[in-house]
Design a protein around this motif. Structure first.
Motif, short mmCIF file in Angstrom:
data_model
loop_
_atom_site.label_atom_id
_atom_site.label_comp_id
_atom_site.label_asym_id
_atom_site.label_seq_id
_atom_site.Cartn_x
_atom_site.Cartn_y
_atom_site.Cartn_z
N ARG A 177 0.81 -1.21 0.00
CA ARG A 177 0.00 0.00 0.00
C ARG A 177 0.85 1.27 0.00
O ARG A 177 0.47 2.27 -0.60
CB ARG A 177 -0.92 -0.02 1.22
N TYR A 178 1.98 1.24 0.68
CA TYR A 178 2.75 2.46 0.89
C TYR A 178 4.11 2.46 0.18
O TYR A 178 4.86 3.42 0.29
CB TYR A 178 2.94 2.71 2.38
N ARG A 203 -1.56 8.27 -0.15
CA ARG A 203 -1.70 7.36 1.00
C ARG A 203 -0.60 7.61 2.02
O ARG A 203 -0.85 7.61 3.23
CB ARG A 203 -1.67 5.90 0.52
N ARG A 206 -1.27 10.78 4.06
CA ARG A 206 -2.30 10.65 5.11
C ARG A 206 -1.70 10.13 6.41
O ARG A 206 -2.27 10.35 7.49
CB ARG A 206 -3.42 9.73 4.62
#
Length: 235
Positions: A177-178, A203, A206
């Motif tokens: 995801r990151y 992402r 955040r």
């Protein structure tokens, strides 16, 4: 394929909840990657603020703290080298030896032990050992599922959550995801497959993390990638 996990160095210089001198290696990297500096400084401040909360508190399990710190020392020592096959074999052997120990510690505490039990550096050591428990992705997921109380108390940072989340996803064969998990491709660090890669910086933002390009810059400066081919195999 080789993987690089840069959290250990950033952890030692910016994330451990205690005031300490800056790592010269990291400082040199930040001169080449100025966009990353503000994020590393923010992480260091977070660690110092957490340390202030623990002033005067003596860890209730000092022997466990010492055990965790020694396990982390051996873990990091095994990752110093030229990324040759013997070095990688040694690293994997250390990870295998640490796995049952950290699993027992987590089982005895129901999650990672907290700072009041093992100190902030003990929490960081335990978290790092879980990161390297790649032989047991289910265990890594279990820790991730139970880690929120430590996040809410500030003992585990959003950066650490991002790293563990990506580790769990990669070890499950899913896109990360990151973008924190890297592979050496053609002698260059590149993120392993990501979900919606065009949105990775949103992402990361955040969670208060530096843009991926800055992360890659720091990784390349601090850990020169080994010579590899297009499949990530050592030349």
């Amino acid at each position: 394929m080789l993987r690089l996990f840069i959290a250990a160095t950033l952890l030692a210089t910016a994330g451990v909840a205690s005031a300490q001198d800056e790592d010269p290696k990291l400082a040199a990297a930040l001169l080449q990657c100025p966009g990353a500096a503000v994020f590393v400084q923010a992480e260091k401040v977070r660690g110092q603020e957490q340390a202030q909360k623990l002033v005067g508190i003596v860890p209730s399990e000092p022997q466990l703290r010492e055990q965790l710190l020694e396990m982390m020392r051996i873990d990091q020592q095994a990752r110093e080298g030229d990324w040759s096959p013997p070095m990688i074999e040694k690293m994997l052997a250390v990870d295998a030896a640490n796995l049952p120990k950290i699993k027992k510690i987590v089982a005895n505490h129901g999650s990672l032990p907290g700072a009041r039990q093992v100190g902030a550096d003990g929490v960081s050591a335990a978290w790092l050992l879980v990161q390297h428990a790649d032989r047991d992705p289910a265990f890594q997921q279990q820790v991730l599922d139970r880690i929120m109380p430590l996040v809410e108390s500030g003992e585990v940072s959003s950066r650490e959550i991002a790293l563990l989340t990506d580790r769990v996803l990669v070890n499950a064969g899913a896109p990360q995801r990151y973008g924190s998990q890297l592979a050496a491709i053609n002698g260059k660090w590149e993120p392993k497959p990501m979900e919606a890669p065009e949105q990775v910086d949103q992402r990361r933002a955040r969670l208060g993390q530096m843009p991926l390009a800055d992360y890659l810059c720091v990784a390349a400066q601090m850990f020169p990638p080994p010579p590899t081919d297009a499949d990530g195999k050592l030349r």
